[in-house]
Design a protein around this motif. Structure first.
Motif, PDB file in Angstrom:
ATOM      1  N   GLU A 205       0.794  -1.275   0.154  1.00  0.00           N
ATOM      2  CA  GLU A 205      -0.190   0.019   0.048  1.00  0.00           C
ATOM      3  C   GLU A 205       0.843   1.236   0.141  1.00  0.00           C
ATOM      4  O   GLU A 205       0.627   2.224  -0.626  1.00  0.00           O
ATOM      5  N   HIS A 208       2.400   1.854  -3.345  1.00  0.00           N
ATOM      6  CA  HIS A 208       1.387   2.321  -4.458  1.00  0.00           C
ATOM      7  C   HIS A 208       1.146   3.638  -4.240  1.00  0.00           C
ATOM      8  O   HIS A 208       0.927   4.529  -5.340  1.00  0.00           O
ATOM      9  N   LEU A 209       0.916   4.288  -2.914  1.00  0.00           N
ATOM     10  CA  LEU A 209       0.772   5.624  -2.681  1.00  0.00           C
ATOM     11  C   LEU A 209       1.872   6.545  -3.088  1.00  0.00           C
ATOM     12  O   LEU A 209       1.667   7.477  -3.684  1.00  0.00           O
ATOM     13  N   MET A 211       3.888   5.736  -5.630  1.00  0.00           N
ATOM     14  CA  MET A 211       3.469   5.833  -6.923  1.00  0.00           C
ATOM     15  C   MET A 211       2.688   6.606  -7.449  1.00  0.00           C
ATOM     16  O   MET A 211       2.848   7.333  -8.532  1.00  0.00           O
ATOM     17  N   VAL A 212       1.461   6.639  -6.955  1.00  0.00           N
ATOM     18  CA  VAL A 212       0.310   7.570  -7.170  1.00  0.00           C
ATOM     19  C   VAL A 212       0.782   8.996  -7.083  1.00  0.00           C
ATOM     20  O   VAL A 212       0.437   9.904  -7.870  1.00  0.00           O
ATOM     21  N   SER A 213       1.554   9.068  -6.008  1.00  0.00           N
ATOM     22  CA  SER A 213       2.061  10.709  -5.708  1.00  0.00           C
ATOM     23  C   SER A 213       2.956  11.065  -6.664  1.00  0.00           C
ATOM     24  O   SER A 213       3.132  12.347  -6.686  1.00  0.00           O
ATOM     25  N   ARG A 214       3.467  10.361  -7.268  1.00  0.00           N
ATOM     26  CA  ARG A 214       4.482  10.566  -8.433  1.00  0.00           C
ATOM     27  C   ARG A 214       4.022  10.641  -9.876  1.00  0.00           C
ATOM     28  O   ARG A 214       4.614  10.649 -10.744  1.00  0.00           O
ATOM     29  N   GLY A 215       2.590  10.460  -9.950  1.00  0.00           N
ATOM     30  CA  GLY A 215       2.067  10.563 -11.213  1.00  0.00           C
ATOM     31  C   GLY A 215       1.486   9.073 -11.985  1.00  0.00           C
ATOM     32  O   GLY A 215       1.380   9.256 -13.004  1.00  0.00           O
ATOM     33  N   TYR A 216       1.790   7.966 -11.055  1.00  0.00           N
ATOM     34  CA  TYR A 216       1.550   6.943 -11.751  1.00  0.00           C
ATOM     35  C   TYR A 216       0.008   6.672 -12.024  1.00  0.00           C
ATOM     36  O   TYR A 216      -0.971   7.010 -11.028  1.00  0.00           O
ATOM     37  N   ALA A 217      -0.443   6.339 -13.391  1.00  0.00           N
ATOM     38  CA  ALA A 217      -1.725   6.095 -13.659  1.00  0.00           C
ATOM     39  C   ALA A 217      -1.985   4.962 -14.607  1.00  0.00           C
ATOM     40  O   ALA A 217      -2.945   4.813 -15.284  1.00  0.00           O
ATOM     41  N   GLY A 218      -1.407   3.906 -14.090  1.00  0.00           N
ATOM     42  CA  GLY A 218      -1.815   2.526 -14.653  1.00  0.00           C
ATOM     43  C   GLY A 218      -0.478   2.057 -15.817  1.00  0.00           C
ATOM     44  O   GLY A 218      -1.003   0.809 -16.004  1.00  0.00           O
TER      45      GLY A 218
END
Length: 253
Positions: A205, A208-209, A211-218
């Protein structure tokens, strides 16, 4: 994909096989395995020629025979299954050294051993000449679903992290006098496994957070765009194309 990740199957070296782009080697091994599986089991000479072809590849890649043979031990469970086939299969029987064996079982055992061994040997040579990071890039280049490539990438990267966590937990238990000697200790081991699962889930988790905070979009960015020339494709596909000729001869002769 980040930095490289060494694995025990990889053998560092400089050879024409090492230098091939990973997606060409993946395609060549896949086609070779398909050809081997498609070969009739009665064409025993064809499997001998396949082994010679793999030996030539190993020689070109400078991979010692002992290196390959040692890693073929992974197929021991399949060998055990093949050994049982002549005893449990139905149909016509034949006496061999005083044992009543099934003819269909003998052919089935030979089929499993020959094709399984060749497939494992080809996979070992692929792993011995290609780093894990390159394999992932090769799968990406071959248009494997991106989500599967990402799952494989994270599994490889964090496998060592989880293994190291298990090692530290084992040291912590032993430093407190714990020793797994019987069923009574299973409860402690089960609690350790549960704690490891929770830690791994929480780590996932957090990753993943981050990665999302660094612009990960799938989808992961492609850092290295690997390409292969026509000559490299020709060199890589020499193995499966030669095997295909042998397979066709096996069906016609």
């Amino acid at each position: 994909m980040g930095a490289g990740h060494a694995h025990r199957l990889y053998r560092q070296g400089r050879s024409p096989v090492h230098a091939l782009p990973p997606h060409t080697k993946l395609a060549a091994v896949l086609c070779f395995v398909i050809v081997v599986v498609s070969t009739p089991r009665e064409a025993m000479w064809a499997f001998g020629l396949y082994a010679v072809l793999l030996s030539v590849v190993a020689y070109a890649a400078r991979v010692p025979a002992g290196f390959v043979l040692k890693r073929l031990l992974i197929e021991v469970p399949f060998v055990a299954f093949a050994v049982l086939l002549p005893f449990v299969a139905q149909g016509e029987r034949v006496d061999v050294l005083g044992l009543s064996l099934s003819v269909n079982g003998l052919w089935g055992a030979w089929n499993v051993l020959a094709k399984g061994t060749l497939g494992v040997a080809a996979s070992v040579l692929l792993a011995a000449t290609t780093e894990l990071r390159e394999l992932l890039l090769g799968l990406q280049r071959l248009k494997l679903p991106p989500l599967l490539v990402q799952i494989a990438s994270f599994m490889i990267r964090y496998g060592d992290v989880i293994t190291d966590e298990m090692r530290r937990m084992k040291i912590a238990r032993e430093s407190r006098g714990f020793a797994a000697r019987g069923v009574r200790q299973w409860g402690v081991l089960a609690k350790s496994a549960g704690a490891l699962f929770i830690r791994s889930y929480e780590r996932g988790e957090r990753v993943h957070l981050a990665m999302v905070s660094r612009g990960y979009a799938g989808s992961m960015p492609v850092i290295d765009d690997i390409t292969a020339s026509r000559a490299q494709w020709t060199y890589a596909l020499t193995l499966p194309l030669t095997a295909l000729v042998v397979c066709l001869l096996g069906w016609t002769l």
